[in-house]
Enzyme design. Structure first.
Site, short mmCIF file in Angstrom:
data_model
loop_
_atom_site.label_atom_id
_atom_site.label_comp_id
_atom_site.label_asym_id
_atom_site.label_seq_id
_atom_site.Cartn_x
_atom_site.Cartn_y
_atom_site.Cartn_z
CG MET A 37 22.96 -2.81 2.00
SD MET A 37 24.14 -2.82 3.38
CE MET A 37 24.07 -4.52 3.88
CG LEU A 40 19.47 -6.20 -6.33
CD1 LEU A 40 18.87 -5.31 -7.41
CD2 LEU A 40 19.23 -5.61 -4.94
N GLY A 43 13.20 -11.02 -3.19
CA GLY A 43 12.71 -10.17 -2.10
C GLY A 43 12.86 -8.69 -2.45
CG HIS A 44 16.74 -6.97 -2.86
ND1 HIS A 44 17.53 -8.08 -2.82
CD2 HIS A 44 17.13 -6.19 -1.82
CE1 HIS A 44 18.38 -7.99 -1.80
NE2 HIS A 44 18.15 -6.85 -1.18
CD GLN A 71 23.76 -1.22 7.03
OE1 GLN A 71 23.35 -0.13 6.62
NE2 GLN A 71 23.11 -2.34 6.80
N GLY A 178 11.82 -3.79 3.47
CA GLY A 178 11.32 -5.14 3.68
C GLY A 178 11.06 -5.40 5.15
CE LYS A 180 16.12 -11.94 5.88
NZ LYS A 180 17.09 -10.88 5.82
CD GLN A 184 17.00 -1.97 7.42
OE1 GLN A 184 18.19 -2.14 7.58
NE2 GLN A 184 16.37 -2.36 6.32
CB SER A 217 22.23 -10.48 0.03
OG SER A 217 21.27 -9.65 -0.59
#
Lengths: 313, 313
Positions: A37, A40, A43-44, A71, A178, A180, A184, A217
């Site tokens: 999303m 960045l 992590g991305h 979402q 990810g 994290k 998901q 983020s």
């Protein structure tokens, strides 16, 4: 400065994206998708590295940047979700590993009637529509419940649906998520399995700041003080794992300890749960591979984190 | 007798099916899918012809034969759904136009636990599962309501989900659906649109027996007498269209006339509805393109039929 050849191609159109992807595959490349999303962080970028590693050969990495409205519930932070497209592009170019950035202006239908524009506005998962807008939703009916699903009732419906759309547009061979966002990741694995998508899903390890805070983020919205307090999340998770590996397998005790630590730090706990790694079924004792999942508010920011535990057999 | 080259290849495995399909596409062929539940009749064979016509070039037609358990409620006729695989293969071979028949033994997970086989049995859309079985479902939330959705509450969820699975396994460029199942066709069109499947959906015209009865695999369960009575469906629909084209655009009058005709013939009406062709929204007057949809029981057989009406402008 990265060579021009490493500048990702920016693609905004669905059909152009699919055609690009098919050309790459026809050239013998593995197409790898990293859905994001935007805004960045490292992590991305670790997801991009994971995509390259998973392909184990010629690869075309596509990073999608799309803040998915479906979402977010109406009460959630869609309006304040941070963005920095120029910065994102710069970071992706610097990796030298991203071939294309897919950033569609919108992925949903907003009505097919001639007068549809009048009823515009953002689509929400809660919106029933007038019979001409988007109305197809994918639900992973058991995994979407519990954990984040309890406090974010439309979240996983929106995630599963937009990811399916991205899969059908980009047609990747590999997609990286990810860990994290643990639930998901499991929801997507299950959807891919149940709906027979020909896509390998890679779960990529959490990337943390030097002090342990899981990268997100949303961290940008934390004040200095809140950020300091939020370190209680990763600290309590590490302590919990240490306790579990040292023989305290009693789930409720471990959860209570985490809740106490978070509350003492001034956090407002959404949930602390210990669940099986694949099924996300709650466990009472950590006597098999488990994951401790946490969601808590620090100020106006809801943070999530987790830690996997493989107990000694 | 058809040449051996026209015998369709029978494929039972998902991965083999996908590999077959990708090879055909790499050869420059359009892959066209005709999903069926078997016990084929001339209506199905017309779908094969429609696939060839739609491809307008080198085509590889795949006919899938799979009686999808998840679209049957526990009270419905899954157990008695007719089948004749040898006959189906013979008919498909005789067309000379079918390259492959995909007939998987099962398309759903029945549990991932080591002890899953103990809890076997057919999956149903109503089944919640134990956390290790199939749990991902696609819903086209508005179009699935009304018409057949009212009396068959899990039907379209099962249809949309299994069709998405078939799409992901076969990866066709084109897929053909019969307009006899009008609502199903519209649900699939909507799903493909909303989820961005790269597939062109063809709606193929209803094929009727010489006396007007819409072809259906379930017709085999009609007694001679019931079959005769069931002709009231197509007869009343043709009369309704004639009335509409002659200026009677009053929906309720037209519906009442159909109900009366069906009941006088001994049928038990499930529904008679007049709806917009694309949105399936009920219309009060036939002053735009509409379709009259009927479902009625004759004996133990539930039959559906419909007729499109383009009123003079």
């Amino acid at each position: 400065m990265p060579a021009a050849a490493h500048e990702p191609e920016v693609i905004r159109d669905k059909a152009a994206m699919r055609a690009w992807s098919r050309r790459r595959r026809a050239e013998g490349k593995v197409v790898a998708l990293v859905p994001t999303m935007g805004f960045l962080h490292d992590g991305h970028l670790s997801l991009v590295s994971a995509a390259v590693a998973a392909a184990a050969g010629p690869v075309a990495v596509v990073v999608s940047i799309y803040v998915n409205p479906s979402q977010f519930a109406p009460t959630e932070d869609l309006a304040t979700y941070p963005s920095d497209f120029a910065g994102d592009l710069r970071k992706l170019a610097a990796t030298g590993a991203v071939a294309a950035v897919f950033c569609p202006p919108d992925l949903y239908v907003r009505g097919g009637r001639p007068d549809a524009s009048e009823s515009g506005g953002a689509i929400s998962c809660l919106e029933q529509g007038d019979g001409y807008g988007h109305e197809t939703w994918i639900r992973v009916e058991r995994l979407e419940k519990g954990l984040c699903g309890s406090s974010r009732p439309v979240f996983f419906r929106g995630v599963a649906t937009v990811v399916a759309k991205l899969f059908n547009i980009v047609e990747p061979d590999i997609a990286v998520f990810g860990k994290k966002d643990y639930q998901q990741w499991r929801v997507i694995c299950r959807m891919v399995h149940d709906l027979d998508f020909a896509i390998e899903i890679i779960g990529s390890e959490i990337v943390r700041e030097a002090d342990g805070l899981a990268m997100s983020s949303r961290n940008v919205h934390l004040s200095c003080e809140e950020r300091e307090k939020a370190l209680s999340i990763s600290r309590s998770l590490v302590n919990a794992r240490t306790a579990a590996l040292n023989g305290n397998s009693h789930g409720q005790q471990i959860k209570d300890q985490i809740v106490q630590t978070l509350e003492e730090a001034g956090g407002q706990v959404d949930y602390v749960e210990i669940v099986e790694q694949e099924s996300l079924t709650p466990v009472e004792r950590i006597d098999r591979p488990a994951v401790i999942c946490v969601a808590a508010w620090f100020g106006k920011v809801r943070l999530i984190d987790n830690i996997e535990i493989q107990p000694p057999s």
